[in-house]
Design an enzyme around this catalytic site. Structure first.
Site, PDB file in Angstrom:
ATOM      1  N   HIS A  32       0.829  -1.220  -0.251  1.00  0.00           N
ATOM      2  CA  HIS A  32      -0.038   0.031  -0.030  1.00  0.00           C
ATOM      3  C   HIS A  32       1.300   1.166  -0.102  1.00  0.00           C
ATOM      4  O   HIS A  32       0.502   1.988  -0.675  1.00  0.00           O
ATOM      5  CB  HIS A  32      -0.460  -0.272   1.327  1.00  0.00           C
ATOM      6  CG  HIS A  32      -1.966  -1.543   1.380  1.00  0.00           C
ATOM      7  ND1 HIS A  32      -3.369  -1.625   0.544  1.00  0.00           N
ATOM      8  CD2 HIS A  32      -2.051  -2.265   1.925  1.00  0.00           C
ATOM      9  CE1 HIS A  32      -4.205  -2.957   0.975  1.00  0.00           C
ATOM     10  NE2 HIS A  32      -2.777  -2.932   1.836  1.00  0.00           N
TER      11      HIS A  32
HETATM   12  C1  BDR Z   1      -2.791   1.078   5.137  1.00  0.00           C
HETATM   13  O1  BDR Z   1      -3.138  -0.009   6.246  1.00  0.00           O
HETATM   14  C2  BDR Z   1      -1.608   0.340   7.414  1.00  0.00           C
HETATM   15  O2  BDR Z   1      -1.362  -0.924   7.947  1.00  0.00           O
HETATM   16  C3  BDR Z   1      -0.928  -0.225   6.251  1.00  0.00           C
HETATM   17  O3  BDR Z   1       0.692   0.479   6.747  1.00  0.00           O
HETATM   18  C4  BDR Z   1      -1.050   1.206   5.236  1.00  0.00           C
HETATM   19  O4  BDR Z   1      -1.168   2.112   5.042  1.00  0.00           O
HETATM   20  C5  BDR Z   1      -3.206   0.374   4.682  1.00  0.00           C
HETATM   21  O5  BDR Z   1      -4.450   0.257   4.820  1.00  0.00           O
END
Ligand code: BDR
Ligand code: CA
Length: 314
Positions: free
Chosen positions: A243
């Site tokens: 992400h």
């Molecule tokens: C986001 O949530 C976190 O767990 C990850 O680092 C990312 O920023 C994804 O939904």
């Protein structure tokens, strides 16, 4: 052209670490002037320590790290050890950092640095709950119009949510902070899960990253192997989104993203959908288009660039 100046606000998190390494491996285009940490994937003490570990892994202990808010503005902190492990960076074997945290609180640092910088110069990239930035905007509203842009990982619309059926994790953890930022008037670019799920990190790509042989590349691949496990078990897919790295990719190569200016609001009232980013994709409301919504990435150039830049680190 001088490198674009960015502050990274983050809750590392393996995918946060990729975003930071990707940025630090791109000094020609990006100058990371500081890193601020927030409670999110794991509690603040760990996200702060992890940020220090990552700058040391990158050979950049000169990048200052400031600890920020341990909890959201209104709600209790929700963490995600089930994805990231107890440390937040499980999978990597990184030494305890020797570099100290800065003494100043991250919110004070944000206000001071944005007020001191020329107008329109600084971009803040948020990779976790947006508590620090929203608090800084509350403390000194003049920062809002001094920023060039906020580029964030969070939200989503067509994919639904990954924390609740409606909400993505970062926005769900601190919906009030996200609401404050989206509503502030600052130019916002949103890499939500609609976007991040179009650039799936494969085991083959991780093998190629590891094979480049730099320590940063090997440790990044190791932590990604741990990070992949949760989704691989849950959804039976070996390829997983990375992400937060999509934020860095956007700063470096915006042309490989499909994007559209839309009105986006954050739900802070409905029990079922709190933390949902409501995207007016078809412009049905006539509301001000406050957000550049990233919808898709062309994955091949994205992963080629990330491999090149992370493997350039020591
Ligand atoms: C986001 O949530 C976190 O767990 C990850 O680092 C990312 O920023 C994804 O939904
Ligand atoms: Ca994150």
């Amino acid at each position: 052209m001088a490198p674009r100046k960015i502050i990274i606000d983050t809750d590392p998190g393996q995918d946060d670490a990729f975003a930071i390494l990707f940025a630090l491996g791109s000094p020609g285009e990006l100058e990371v002037v500081g890193i601020t940490t927030v409670g999110g994937n794991v509690p603040l003490a760990l996200t702060s320590k992890n940020a220090l570990k990552v700058v040391e892994l990158a050979g950049r202990p000169d990048v200052p790290v400031y600890a920020g808010c341990p909890a959201p503005m209104v709600r209790k902190l929700i963490t995600a050890e089930y994805v990231h492990g107890e440390t937040g960076l499980d999978g990597a074997d990184l030494p305890e950092p020797v570099t100290p945290l800065q003494g100043e609180h991250a919110v004070n640092y944000l206000v001071r640095t944005i007020m001191d910088a020329p107008e329109g110069e600084l971009t803040v990239c948020t990779l976790g709950p947006m508590t620090n930035l929203a608090m800084a905007m509350t403390m000194e509203p003049k920062i809002i119009h001094r920023l060039r842009e906020v580029v964030l990982m969070g939200g989503g619309f067509f994919q639904g949510g990954n924390a609740t059926p409606a909400a993505e994790f970062n926005i769900f953890v601190d919906p009030h902070a996200a609401h404050k930022v989206f509503d502030s008037g600052v130019p916002v670019t949103m890499a939500g899960i609609d976007c991040t799920y179009t650039a799936l990190m494969t085991p083959e790509w991780l093998d190629a990253l590891r094979a480049t042989g730099s320590r940063a590349a090997i440790e990044a691949a190791n932590m990604a192997d741990f990070y992949r496990q949760y989704g691989t078990h849950k959804f039976a897919t070996a390829a997983r989104p990375i992400h937060d790295a999509c934020v860095t990719g956007y700063l470096l190569a915006p042309g490989i993203y499909e994007q559209r200016q839309c009105a986006v609001t954050v739900d802070i009232v409905s029990p079922e959908t709190i933390g949902m980013t409501v995207v007016d994709w078809w412009h049905v409301t006539g509301r001000r288009k406050n957000c550049n919504v990233l919808r898709r990435i062309d994955p091949a150039p994205f992963f080629a660039l990330m491999l090149e830049r992370i493997s350039a680190l020591p």
